[in-house]
Design a protein around this motif. Sequence first.
Motif, mmCIF file in Angstrom:
data_model
loop_
_atom_site.group_PDB
_atom_site.id
_atom_site.type_symbol
_atom_site.label_atom_id
_atom_site.label_comp_id
_atom_site.label_asym_id
_atom_site.label_seq_id
_atom_site.Cartn_x
_atom_site.Cartn_y
_atom_site.Cartn_z
ATOM 1 N N UNK A 76 39.782 45.361 50.639
ATOM 2 C CA UNK A 76 40.131 46.269 49.555
ATOM 3 C C UNK A 76 41.624 46.367 49.314
ATOM 4 N N UNK A 77 42.424 46.203 50.363
ATOM 5 C CA UNK A 77 43.876 46.324 50.231
ATOM 6 C C UNK A 77 44.485 45.193 49.419
ATOM 7 N N UNK A 78 43.875 44.005 49.510
ATOM 8 C CA UNK A 78 44.538 42.850 48.906
ATOM 9 C C UNK A 78 43.817 42.299 47.679
ATOM 10 N N UNK A 79 42.557 42.624 47.500
ATOM 11 C CA UNK A 79 41.802 42.010 46.407
ATOM 12 C C UNK A 79 42.385 42.371 45.040
ATOM 13 N N UNK A 80 42.494 41.355 44.182
ATOM 14 C CA UNK A 80 43.013 41.575 42.835
ATOM 15 C C UNK A 80 41.918 42.052 41.880
ATOM 16 N N UNK A 81 40.706 42.032 42.346
ATOM 17 C CA UNK A 81 39.590 42.596 41.587
ATOM 18 C C UNK A 81 39.026 43.769 42.388
ATOM 19 N N UNK A 82 38.236 44.574 41.738
ATOM 20 C CA UNK A 82 37.568 45.634 42.488
ATOM 21 C C UNK A 82 36.612 44.981 43.480
ATOM 22 N N UNK A 92 48.291 42.248 55.012
ATOM 23 C CA UNK A 92 47.047 41.477 54.935
ATOM 24 C C UNK A 92 47.332 40.083 54.390
ATOM 25 N N UNK A 93 48.172 39.998 53.370
ATOM 26 C CA UNK A 93 48.528 38.693 52.807
ATOM 27 C C UNK A 93 49.146 37.783 53.858
ATOM 28 N N UNK A 94 50.075 38.316 54.639
ATOM 29 C CA UNK A 94 50.732 37.510 55.663
ATOM 30 C C UNK A 94 49.728 37.028 56.710
ATOM 31 N N UNK A 95 48.776 37.883 57.059
ATOM 32 C CA UNK A 95 47.761 37.485 58.030
ATOM 33 C C UNK A 95 46.889 36.355 57.484
ATOM 34 N N UNK A 116 45.794 46.756 58.230
ATOM 35 C CA UNK A 116 44.769 46.463 57.218
ATOM 36 C C UNK A 116 44.932 47.272 55.952
ATOM 37 N N UNK A 117 45.750 48.337 55.981
ATOM 38 C CA UNK A 117 45.937 49.185 54.802
ATOM 39 C C UNK A 117 47.035 48.677 53.889
ATOM 40 N N UNK A 118 47.876 47.750 54.411
ATOM 41 C CA UNK A 118 49.048 47.277 53.672
ATOM 42 C C UNK A 118 48.797 45.910 53.052
#
Length: 211
Positions: free
Chosen positions: A46-52, A188-191, A182-184
Amino acid sequence: MVSVPSPTPGAHSATAAEQPSAAQPPLPVKLVIAGGFGVGKTTAVGSISEIRPLTTEAAITEVAAGVDDLTHTPGKTTTTVAMDFGCITIDPTLKLYLFGTPGQDRFGFMWDDVVEGALGGLVIVDTRRLDDCYAAVDYFEHKDIPFAVAVNAFDGEVRHDLDQVRWALDVSDHVPLIVFDARERGSVRDALLVVLDVALSRAETAAAAAG
């Protein structure tokens, strides 16, 4: 007066051929986010998805509460019963499709379907209950799927250093082990980029060996 020459036959088609082609769509890549119950898989997607994001959350009933350990997640009222799904475009050439697995052992029969076709995986770990993460680590090792282990810093706290976590999980040195939140979104992107790097390195090594 300067005369303009008439176009020769085929000149128009040649000019069209020289024009750049339409931009190619980004390459789709499937990654799996796995781990035990309540470690932050749904939160990460949810933190990184560009869609719902698509989630299959169900309320935790009294019966389920007696099976799932809620000691460290007392405020958790729902759980993933099938999978989470989201996506993120990394750049114009690459788009990640993210599939989060259910964390409980009783939903383990779904893992093969969720993981099929994945380039790599991110195993999320909660250092307060490392035992919950053994199954995910074992799964990716058994399937020989490239993966990285990401320790979720709940409330900014990691209870064990990474060397201790690696030893406890019996994870090989070639498997990246990182700390993330996981909230940032950026974390998340870096992981996920770490997972991509591992998967691409594996592919390059295999190609070199085959060549």
